[in-house]
Structure formats: C-alpha cells, structure tokens
Design an enzyme around this catalytic site. Structure first.
Site, PDB file in Angstrom:
ATOM      1  CG  ASP A  16      41.806   3.680  -9.912  1.00 15.62           C
ATOM      2  OD1 ASP A  16      41.679   4.312 -10.980  1.00 15.62           O
ATOM      3  OD2 ASP A  16      40.969   3.749  -8.990  1.00 15.62           O
ATOM      4  N   GLY A  17      44.351   5.475 -10.864  1.00 11.33           N
ATOM      5  CA  GLY A  17      44.895   6.780 -10.503  1.00 11.33           C
ATOM      6  C   GLY A  17      45.727   7.445 -11.598  1.00 11.33           C
ATOM      7  N   GLY A  19      44.710   9.006 -14.219  1.00  8.43           N
ATOM      8  CA  GLY A  19      44.100  10.290 -14.578  1.00  8.43           C
ATOM      9  C   GLY A  19      44.425  11.358 -13.546  1.00  8.43           C
ATOM     10  NE  ARG A  29      40.927  10.463 -17.808  1.00 11.52           N
ATOM     11  CZ  ARG A  29      40.815  10.103 -16.533  1.00 11.52           C
ATOM     12  NH1 ARG A  29      40.833  11.013 -15.582  1.00 11.52           N
ATOM     13  NH2 ARG A  29      40.673   8.831 -16.197  1.00 11.52           N
ATOM     14  CB  SER A  61      36.541  -2.186 -16.136  1.00 12.09           C
ATOM     15  OG  SER A  61      35.991  -0.913 -16.392  1.00 12.09           O
ATOM     16  CD  GLU A  63      31.819  -2.435 -15.566  1.00 14.52           C
ATOM     17  OE1 GLU A  63      33.054  -2.654 -15.495  1.00 14.52           O
ATOM     18  OE2 GLU A  63      30.969  -3.341 -15.454  1.00 14.52           O
ATOM     19  CG  ASN A  64      37.659   1.383 -17.601  1.00 18.51           C
ATOM     20  OD1 ASN A  64      38.560   0.618 -17.252  1.00 18.51           O
ATOM     21  ND2 ASN A  64      37.104   2.234 -16.734  1.00 18.51           N
ATOM     22  CD  GLU A 202      44.625 -11.399   4.126  1.00 20.16           C
ATOM     23  OE1 GLU A 202      44.409 -10.266   4.603  1.00 20.16           O
ATOM     24  OE2 GLU A 202      44.137 -12.445   4.589  1.00 20.16           O
TER      25      GLU A 202
HETATM   26  C1  IPE Z   1      38.762   0.158 -12.276  1.00 18.08           C
HETATM   27  O1  IPE Z   1      39.124   1.481 -12.297  1.00 18.08           O
HETATM   28  C2  IPE Z   1      39.054  -0.474 -13.585  1.00 18.08           C
HETATM   29  C3  IPE Z   1      40.461  -0.627 -13.879  1.00 18.08           C
HETATM   30  C4  IPE Z   1      41.423  -0.372 -13.068  1.00 18.08           C
HETATM   31  C5  IPE Z   1      40.766  -1.118 -15.179  1.00 18.08           C
HETATM   32  P1  IPE Z   1      38.058   2.642 -12.570  1.00 18.08           P
HETATM   33  O2  IPE Z   1      38.787   3.908 -12.378  1.00 18.08           O
HETATM   34  O3  IPE Z   1      37.400   2.426 -13.883  1.00 18.08           O
HETATM   35  O4  IPE Z   1      36.982   2.354 -11.419  1.00 18.08           O
HETATM   36  P2  IPE Z   1      35.902   3.300 -10.730  1.00 18.08           P
HETATM   37  O5  IPE Z   1      35.070   3.865 -11.836  1.00 18.08           O
HETATM   38  O6  IPE Z   1      36.650   4.359  -9.985  1.00 18.08           O
HETATM   39  O7  IPE Z   1      35.154   2.390  -9.809  1.00 18.08           O
HETATM   40  C1  IPE Z   2      43.429   3.662 -14.267  1.00 15.20           C
HETATM   41  O1  IPE Z   2      43.483   5.018 -14.088  1.00 15.20           O
HETATM   42  C2  IPE Z   2      43.460   3.215 -15.696  1.00 15.20           C
HETATM   43  C3  IPE Z   2      42.194   2.691 -16.196  1.00 15.20           C
HETATM   44  C4  IPE Z   2      41.114   2.489 -15.491  1.00 15.20           C
HETATM   45  C5  IPE Z   2      42.117   2.388 -17.606  1.00 15.20           C
HETATM   46  P1  IPE Z   2      42.206   5.940 -14.200  1.00 15.20           P
HETATM   47  O2  IPE Z   2      42.079   6.400 -15.610  1.00 15.20           O
HETATM   48  O3  IPE Z   2      40.983   5.279 -13.665  1.00 15.20           O
HETATM   49  O4  IPE Z   2      42.626   7.141 -13.279  1.00 15.20           O
HETATM   50  P2  IPE Z   2      41.699   8.002 -12.329  1.00 15.20           P
HETATM   51  O5  IPE Z   2      40.967   7.058 -11.424  1.00 15.20           O
HETATM   52  O6  IPE Z   2      40.754   8.763 -13.224  1.00 15.20           O
HETATM   53  O7  IPE Z   2      42.638   8.894 -11.593  1.00 15.20           O
HETATM   54 MG    MG Z   3      40.061   5.297 -11.837  1.00 15.75          MG
END
Ligand code: IPE
Ligand code: IPE
Ligand code: MG
Length: 237
Positions: A16-17, A19, A29, A61, A63-64, A202
């Site tokens: 995550d992160g 973006g 992104r 996910s 949801e993505n 954990e």
């Molecule tokens: C969780 O990250 C899904 C993945 C890492 C693939 P998201 O960025 O989609 O989750 P939310 O929306 O912040 O909960």
């Molecule tokens: C994780 O990074 C990658 C996926 C969920 C596909 P994000 O795209 O969720 O990055 P943020 O959370 O927007 O920073």
């Molecule tokens: Mg994210």
C-alpha cells in the site's frame, strides 16, 4: 543478518501507498505502481534469501476494480509484465508462484500470463510466492463455502466429515497460516486480506509507502516480529 532471528514461515504483505508515494513526488499513480512493482520483486528475492518459506502479496483487491479504468489497465499491464520480463528471475531462484483470487473479470492476457507462470513454476521448491490478485477474503470464504456444498451434493464429502482441514483444502490455496502481516503506508486495516488465514498472525504497520519498503525496512519488520510473544491462547511464557 543476525543468525538468531526467528524468520516467520508465512509472511503476508499488504502492498500500500504507491499512489501517495507518487503524488508526493509530482508523479503519476502509474509511476508509483511501477516503483512498487520493482520493489516487490526485490523483496521477494530478499525474503527467500533470509529464509521465508511462504510469501503472500496483496497486489489487487476485488474492490480495486472500482478505481479509474486508466489505473486498473496500467496495473493489469504490470501483471502481464511480471510474466514477460520478471518471471525468469523467479525461475532461476527456484520460486514457485501461485495466485489467490477470482479469475473473473481479469483480462484474458493477464489470465494467460498467470496460467503460464503457475504451470512453469509448479515443480519449484525454493519458496512459494502467492500473489493475491483480484483477491478478497470475504469472496474467498464465499467461494470456499460453495465448493464445499458442491462436494457434499456430489457425494464426495459428508457433512459430518467437514473439518478445518476441509476448509483449508477448499480455499484458493492450501498454505500454512500467516505468521506475520505487514501493511505499508501507515493504514491500520486489513482491507479484506486473508481474514481466515490471519487468525493468529502478528501485525506490523510501518509508515513507509511501499516503494520505500527496502530490504532494510523488511529486516526491521523481522526484528519487530522477534519482539512479539505469541501465545495462541495459552499461558504467557
Ligand atoms: C488494499 O489497499 C488492497 C491492496 C493492497 C491490494 P487499498 O489501498 O485498496 O485499501 P483501502 O481502500 O485503503 O482500504
Ligand atoms: C497499493 O497502492 C497498490 C494497490 C492497491 C493496487 P495504492 O494504489 O493503494 O496507493 P495509495 O493508498 O493510493 O497511496
Ligand atoms: Mg491504498
């Protein structure tokens, strides 16, 4: 590396992160996802070096799919690239790759790449990397339930014979339980990642965005794991 450290057998990483990492640098992104993707490969190889046996990576996910089409398309392109340009290094290291998640509605070229990766690496014995792609834990539990019901209806299974082993066998992958779950970027939630498998894991939530999750950060996570006292419901030792 400190030889006395206990290495978790199965680690899950919620990537995550990407973006926010890009946004802070005035990049797109997609640039963030590319940087995350490169880091992911480095971490896989490093995890193997330190002795991790199973690595589950939450990379997309269910949801993505709600995200902008441009971003989803770019991520799908990266998954195809995984096969075309990165997979040979996994093969060299004897890594077995599997996937968890629903196939629909993944594009055909992604599915073809996934199938090839699985087929070509199926006899590798070095480490298992489980890509959670179009994955959702609630969907997995739903799919598991349906598969078990079908086996009962087909006469392959009796209700009284259903055990925890049966559940494990009907999940997307039958892997050992998660010992350690790492989510980068400072968010304190699971976002539908391996709810069942993480029952006694954990958790660790470093603040760094995934593209900055270096080998050093990975090692810091392992050190943190070693400070935990896992009790599994028993007495304090
Ligand atoms: C969780 O990250 C899904 C993945 C890492 C693939 P998201 O960025 O989609 O989750 P939310 O929306 O912040 O909960
Ligand atoms: C994780 O990074 C990658 C996926 C969920 C596909 P994000 O795209 O969720 O990055 P943020 O959370 O927007 O920073
Ligand atoms: Mg994210």
């Amino acid at each position: 590396m400190n030889k006395d450290l206990v290495i978790p057998k199965h680690i899950g990483i919620i990537v995550d992160g990407n973006g926010r990492w890009a946004q802070e640098r005035g990049l797109s992104r997609s640039d963030g996802h590319k940087a995350g993707f490169d880091r992911l490969k480095e971490i896989c190889l490093y995890a193997q070096e330190v002795g991790v046996s199973y690595l589950s990576l939450y990379v997309f996910s269910t949801e993505n799919f709600k995200r902008d089409k441009k971003e989803v398309d770019y991520l799908m392109k990266l998954f195809v690239l995984l096969y075309k340009s990165e997979f040979k290094d996994f093969m060299k290291k004897n890594i077995k790759v599997v996937f968890s998640g629903r196939r629909e509605p993944l594009p055909k070229d992604v599915l073809t790449s996934m199938d090839k990766i699985v087929e070509e690496s199926k006899n590798n014995t070095g480490m298992v990397v489980n890509f959670c792609l179009n994955y959702g834990a609630k969907t997995e539990i739903l799919d598991m339930t349906k598969r078990i019901c079908l086996d009962v209806l087909d006469g392959k299974l009796k209700i009284e014979d259903i055990t925890f082993d049966t559940l494990d066998e009907h999940l997307y992958q039958n892997l050992p339980p998660l010992d350690f779950v790492i989510r980068t970027s400072g968010e304190l939630r699971l976002s539908n990642f391996m709810l069942y498998q993480a029952s006694y894991a954990e958790f660790y939530f470093p603040k760094v965005y995934f593209p900055d999750f270096t080998k050093n950060e990975f090692m810091k996570a392992i050190v943190e794991f070693n400070k935990r006292n896992r009790r599994f419901g028993g007495n304090q030792s």
